[in-house]
Design a protein around this motif. Structure first.
Motif, short mmCIF file in Angstrom:
data_model
loop_
_atom_site.label_atom_id
_atom_site.label_comp_id
_atom_site.label_asym_id
_atom_site.label_seq_id
_atom_site.Cartn_x
_atom_site.Cartn_y
_atom_site.Cartn_z
N GLY A 1 0.81 -1.21 0.00
CA GLY A 1 0.00 0.00 0.00
C GLY A 1 0.84 1.25 0.00
N LEU A 2 1.95 1.24 0.74
CA LEU A 2 2.82 2.41 0.78
C LEU A 2 3.41 2.68 -0.60
N ALA A 3 3.89 1.64 -1.25
CA ALA A 3 4.47 1.80 -2.59
C ALA A 3 3.43 2.33 -3.57
N GLU A 4 2.19 1.83 -3.48
CA GLU A 4 1.13 2.29 -4.37
C GLU A 4 0.73 3.74 -4.04
N GLY A 5 0.79 4.07 -2.75
CA GLY A 5 0.52 5.45 -2.35
C GLY A 5 1.55 6.40 -2.93
N PHE A 6 2.83 6.01 -2.88
CA PHE A 6 3.89 6.81 -3.48
C PHE A 6 3.65 6.99 -4.98
N ASP A 7 3.17 5.94 -5.62
CA ASP A 7 2.93 6.00 -7.07
C ASP A 7 1.85 7.03 -7.39
N LYS B 1 12.19 7.45 -3.68
CA LYS B 1 13.12 8.00 -4.67
C LYS B 1 12.41 8.27 -6.00
N LYS B 2 11.44 7.41 -6.35
CA LYS B 2 10.71 7.60 -7.60
C LYS B 2 9.82 8.84 -7.54
N VAL B 3 9.32 9.16 -6.34
CA VAL B 3 8.50 10.36 -6.18
C VAL B 3 9.36 11.59 -6.45
N TRP C 1 19.07 2.86 6.28
CA TRP C 1 18.44 4.18 6.27
C TRP C 1 19.42 5.24 5.81
N ASN C 2 20.66 5.18 6.28
CA ASN C 2 21.65 6.17 5.86
C ASN C 2 21.86 6.14 4.35
N GLY C 3 21.80 4.93 3.78
CA GLY C 3 21.93 4.80 2.32
C GLY C 3 20.77 5.47 1.60
N ILE C 4 19.54 5.23 2.08
CA ILE C 4 18.35 5.84 1.48
C ILE C 4 18.41 7.36 1.63
N GLN C 5 18.79 7.81 2.82
CA GLN C 5 18.88 9.23 3.11
C GLN C 5 19.86 9.93 2.15
N ASP C 6 21.01 9.32 1.95
CA ASP C 6 22.01 9.89 1.04
C ASP C 6 21.49 9.95 -0.40
N GLU C 7 20.79 8.90 -0.82
CA GLU C 7 20.25 8.87 -2.18
C GLU C 7 19.20 9.97 -2.38
N ASN D 1 18.90 12.81 -0.70
CA ASN D 1 19.58 14.10 -0.72
C ASN D 1 20.27 14.35 -2.06
N SER D 2 20.83 13.28 -2.64
CA SER D 2 21.49 13.38 -3.95
C SER D 2 20.50 13.74 -5.05
N ILE D 3 19.32 13.06 -5.02
CA ILE D 3 18.28 13.35 -6.01
C ILE D 3 17.82 14.80 -5.88
N GLY D 4 17.67 15.25 -4.63
CA GLY D 4 17.26 16.63 -4.40
C GLY D 4 18.26 17.61 -4.98
N LEU D 5 19.53 17.36 -4.74
CA LEU D 5 20.59 18.24 -5.25
C LEU D 5 20.61 18.24 -6.78
N LYS D 6 20.47 17.07 -7.37
CA LYS D 6 20.51 16.94 -8.83
C LYS D 6 19.31 17.62 -9.49
N ASN D 7 18.12 17.51 -8.88
CA ASN D 7 16.90 18.00 -9.50
C ASN D 7 16.47 19.38 -9.00
N GLY D 8 17.29 20.00 -8.16
CA GLY D 8 16.95 21.33 -7.67
C GLY D 8 15.80 21.34 -6.69
N ILE D 9 15.65 20.26 -5.92
CA ILE D 9 14.59 20.15 -4.93
C ILE D 9 15.17 20.46 -3.55
N LYS D 10 14.54 21.36 -2.83
CA LYS D 10 14.99 21.65 -1.47
C LYS D 10 14.51 20.54 -0.54
#
Length: 201
Positions: free
Chosen positions: A85-91, A126-128, A162-168, A170-179
């Motif tokens: 359900g969580l994955a579908e909610g993200f979608d 990450k897909k969101v 969690w640290n791995g997910i958190q880093d990813e 933050n990286s996506i945010g930096l790449k896509n200009g998301i605060k």
């Protein structure tokens, strides 16, 4: 804010015809709520630019979000323990062009046996972030509360994941200009007196 346990008269009055200037809405469902929200808010959702959903599940998201046409900000307090359900909610969230997203998931479980599946579902956030060109601002807050104390080994493995997910994220945010305002997780157990956190990141 309007509870989903509204009367028939209130439901009939809560329409875009009667509230043409409504742009911001908080929908909160209490602990005694009916499981389904019905069509109480269908007429109003398309005109909103700010929407807060408190204690909703993936079925509510699947019903409400496709109705939105001009939503700029979405705050969601997710109330569902199922991983699928969580994955579908993200979608569903990924498909709407919001500029600001706040997502909170608080999980209460007997044990940490399924922690890997929980975090596989969380990683789909990450897909969101990567699939929405309009997104400008993101907050993600998670909390896990177990009745049985997890082992030190599990706690360490969860923290590493969690640290791995958190880093990813933050990286996506930096790449896509998301605060990225906050990406946090609280991992704890209940000792019958209070919640005892193992770590908060």
């Amino acid at each position: 804010a309007l509870s989903s346990s509204i009367s028939v008269d209130a439901e009939a009055a809560f329409t875009s015809v009667n509230l043409p200037n409504l742009r911001r809405l908080v929908i909160y469902r209490g602990f005694s709520r009916p499981r389904r929200m019905g069509k109480h808010f269908d007429s109003i959702i398309p005109q909103l630019d700010h929407l807060s959903l408190c204690r909703v599940d993936k079925t509510d998201l699947e019903h409400l979000l496709p109705l939105s046409t001009s939503l700029q900000a979405l705050h969601c307090y997710y109330d569902g323990s199922e991983h699928e359900g969580l994955a579908e909610g993200f979608d569903q969230i990924r498909r709407i062009d919001v500029k600001e997203l706040y997502f909170n998931w608080m999980v209460e479980r007997e044990s940490s046996d399924n922690w890997e599946t929980d975090f596989e579902a969380i990683a789909k956030f990450k897909k969101v972030m990567g699939g929405n060109d309009e997104l400008e601002r993101v907050t993600l807050e998670l909390s896990f509360d177990y009745s049985r104390r997890p082992s030190s080994d599990v706690c360490n493995r969860v923290l590493l994941r969690w640290n791995g997910i958190q880093d990813e994220l933050n990286s996506i945010g930096l790449k896509n200009g998301i605060k990225v305002v906050t990406v946090s997780c609280r991992y704890c157990y209940d000792d019958d007196e209070s919640d005892k956190p193992f770590w908060m990141e």
